[in-house]
Design a protein around this motif. Structure first.
Motif, PDB file in Angstrom:
ATOM      1  N   GLN A  65      -0.219 -12.784 -12.614  1.00  0.00           N
ATOM      2  CA  GLN A  65      -0.508 -12.176 -11.308  1.00  0.00           C
ATOM      3  C   GLN A  65       0.684 -11.076 -11.507  1.00  0.00           C
ATOM      4  OE1 GLN A  65      -2.722 -12.541  -8.710  1.00  0.00           O
ATOM      5  NE2 GLN A  65      -2.072 -10.288  -8.023  1.00  0.00           N
ATOM      6  N   ASP A  69      -0.248  -6.983 -10.898  1.00  0.00           N
ATOM      7  CA  ASP A  69       0.359  -6.253  -9.849  1.00  0.00           C
ATOM      8  C   ASP A  69       1.287  -4.948 -10.434  1.00  0.00           C
ATOM      9  OD1 ASP A  69      -0.334  -8.177  -7.851  1.00  0.00           O
ATOM     10  OD2 ASP A  69       1.516  -9.177  -7.943  1.00  0.00           O
ATOM     11  N   VAL A  72      -1.799  -2.111 -11.349  1.00  0.00           N
ATOM     12  CA  VAL A  72      -1.991  -1.494 -10.312  1.00  0.00           C
ATOM     13  C   VAL A  72      -1.310  -0.406  -9.901  1.00  0.00           C
ATOM     14  CG1 VAL A  72      -4.017  -3.125  -9.550  1.00  0.00           C
ATOM     15  CG2 VAL A  72      -1.777  -3.378  -8.624  1.00  0.00           C
ATOM     16  N   LYS A  85      -7.227  -0.846  -7.970  1.00  0.00           N
ATOM     17  CA  LYS A  85      -7.639  -2.396  -7.600  1.00  0.00           C
ATOM     18  C   LYS A  85      -7.862  -3.133  -8.899  1.00  0.00           C
ATOM     19  CE  LYS A  85     -12.780  -1.861  -7.104  1.00  0.00           C
ATOM     20  NZ  LYS A  85     -12.865  -0.465  -7.164  1.00  0.00           N
ATOM     21  N   LYS A  97     -13.397 -11.005  -6.340  1.00  0.00           N
ATOM     22  CA  LYS A  97     -12.320 -11.142  -5.136  1.00  0.00           C
ATOM     23  C   LYS A  97     -11.172  -9.929  -5.781  1.00  0.00           C
ATOM     24  CE  LYS A  97      -9.103 -14.183  -3.536  1.00  0.00           C
ATOM     25  NZ  LYS A  97      -8.568 -15.475  -3.402  1.00  0.00           N
ATOM     26  N   LEU A  98     -10.674  -9.304  -4.837  1.00  0.00           N
ATOM     27  CA  LEU A  98      -9.612  -8.387  -5.033  1.00  0.00           C
ATOM     28  C   LEU A  98      -8.240  -9.205  -5.151  1.00  0.00           C
ATOM     29  CD1 LEU A  98      -8.749  -5.335  -4.714  1.00  0.00           C
ATOM     30  CD2 LEU A  98      -8.533  -5.592  -2.075  1.00  0.00           C
ATOM     31  N   ALA A 100      -5.658  -7.787  -6.911  1.00  0.00           N
ATOM     32  CA  ALA A 100      -4.402  -7.136  -6.921  1.00  0.00           C
ATOM     33  C   ALA A 100      -4.818  -5.778  -6.696  1.00  0.00           C
ATOM     34  CB  ALA A 100      -3.664  -7.082  -8.374  1.00  0.00           C
ATOM     35  N   GLY A 101      -3.978  -5.009  -5.854  1.00  0.00           N
ATOM     36  CA  GLY A 101      -4.617  -3.513  -5.620  1.00  0.00           C
ATOM     37  C   GLY A 101      -3.127  -2.852  -4.667  1.00  0.00           C
ATOM     38  N   TRP A 104      -4.763  -0.447   0.093  1.00  0.00           N
ATOM     39  CA  TRP A 104      -6.003  -1.050   0.759  1.00  0.00           C
ATOM     40  C   TRP A 104      -5.491  -1.550   2.132  1.00  0.00           C
ATOM     41  CZ3 TRP A 104     -10.391   0.048  -1.483  1.00  0.00           C
ATOM     42  CH2 TRP A 104     -10.308   0.055  -2.927  1.00  0.00           C
ATOM     43  N   GLU A 106      -3.995  -3.824   5.019  1.00  0.00           N
ATOM     44  CA  GLU A 106      -3.075  -4.821   5.151  1.00  0.00           C
ATOM     45  C   GLU A 106      -4.297  -6.105   5.224  1.00  0.00           C
ATOM     46  OE1 GLU A 106       0.616  -7.158   7.439  1.00  0.00           O
ATOM     47  OE2 GLU A 106      -0.146  -5.111   8.083  1.00  0.00           O
ATOM     48  N   VAL A 109      -6.096  -7.415  -0.063  1.00  0.00           N
ATOM     49  CA  VAL A 109      -5.646  -7.891  -1.364  1.00  0.00           C
ATOM     50  C   VAL A 109      -5.538  -9.552  -1.253  1.00  0.00           C
ATOM     51  CG1 VAL A 109      -3.882  -7.980  -3.236  1.00  0.00           C
ATOM     52  CG2 VAL A 109      -4.507  -5.857  -1.730  1.00  0.00           C
ATOM     53  N   GLY A 110      -6.234 -10.250  -2.034  1.00  0.00           N
ATOM     54  CA  GLY A 110      -6.390 -11.841  -2.150  1.00  0.00           C
ATOM     55  C   GLY A 110      -7.325 -12.238  -1.310  1.00  0.00           C
TER      56      GLY A 110
END
Length: 316
Positions: A65, A69, A72, A85, A97-98, A100-101, A104, A106, A109-110
């Motif tokens: 992760q 992060d 992006v 993303k 699934k999103l 990391a980004g 976008w 709030e 992400v996740g």
């Protein structure tokens, strides 16, 4: 008309016979192309620096992760886009699934996800063999675009596939702008390089998981092996009247068990036939097992996994 130009001006005074300034002499030189090359060179340097920094991070013992992060964030800064993303496949394989980004709303992400159908840019990207560039999403004829992009006012962007540790892709990386943007070859190469870094990090993470699993399995197998040796010894010597014959039978059974154990280890390195895997793994129990069925070729990872499964079934 409508094009931005850059000029450099040189000013110098014009004086009369007494040295008084009575005017100015001005020379103007257009430097639009020079400025463009300078910006291009600066952008290329920033791209190379970002690739080097992220590549070094990906080689360290950090969680996947952290790499996602960083990727992006770097994409947003270097390419000067508001939205970046990384979408990853979930276990069901029908959604991305999103994970990391940047940029976008709030909470997305996740949690947010998009479909893998051809109508979405992500789905179209997965079906393409090359990087996908969108000049104007509203005029795009290849796909309609996911609601996630339209809700954020996306107009232009790029996306490409991230390869996974096996035949299935890990997901998609994309960058998006809310205005009309032109992405040159350097931009495209940069995004492709980021995709490669993420793919390598995914493979490294998968290898760590596989290594951990292997250690647990081998520890469990060692325990099973000791119990099995004890069982063989008990069965061999319990009713034996001839110590020499019993020793010979015990040694044969141990040898058979060793060959089966070696077969399981070797099966993790090469493809093999199903019948060969089964026969080698179950050789210590051959007199108690009947084999029948179609023979097929198994890839290395399935050979090893199946060897462990067969061993578990027979030793327990």
């Amino acid at each position: 008309p409508g094009a931005q130009r850059c000029w450099m001006e040189f000013w110098s005074p014009i004086t009369d016979d007494r040295g008084h300034i009575v005017g100015a002499s001005i020379a103007a030189v257009e430097i639009t192309e020079r400025k463009r090359l300078e910006r291009k060179k600066d952008k290329a340097l920033r791209q190379q620096t970002a690739i080097a920094d992220i590549g070094q991070l990906a080689l360290q013992d950090v969680h996947l992760q952290a790499v996602l992060d960083k990727v992006v964030e770097a994409a947003a800064v270097v390419l000067e886009v508001p939205l970046t993303k990384i979408l990853a496949f979930q276990d069901s394989a029908d959604r991305l699934k999103l994970v990391a980004g940047v940029g976008w709303n709030e909470g997305l992400v996740g949690t947010a996800a998009v479909g893998v159908d051809r109508e979405s840019q992500a789905g179209y990207t997965l079906l393409s063999d090359e990087l996908v560039v969108v000049e104007d999403l509203a005029l795009e004829a290849r796909f309609s675009g996911a609601a996630l992009l339209k809700e954020h006012g996306v107009i232009s962007g790029m996306s490409t596939t991230i390869m996974g540790p096996d035949a299935r892709p890990y997901g998609v990386i994309g960058v998006h702008a809310k205005d009309h943007r032109t992405f040159d070859n350097g931009d495209r190469d940069f995004l492709s390089s980021l995709s490669t870094i993420v793919a390598n990090a995914v493979r490294r993470e998968d290898a760590k998981s596989q290594s951990s699993l292997l250690m647990r399995e081998m520890s469990h197998r060692a325990s099973n092996m000791l119990q099995l040796v004890s069982s063989i010894a008990t069965q061999t010597f319990r009713h034996s009247q001839d110590p020499g014959a019993a020793r010979e039978a015990f040694n044969q059974r141990l040898s058979s068990l060793a060959r089966a154990n070696q077969a399981v280890a070797e099966q993790g390195r090469m493809s093999s036939r199903l019948q060969t895997v089964v026969e080698q793994t179950l050789s210590p129990f051959a007199e108690r097992i009947r084999l029948s069925g179609r023979d097929v070729i198994l890839p290395p990872e399935l050979c090893f996994d199946l060897g462990l499964v067969l061993n578990e079934l027979c030793t327990n």
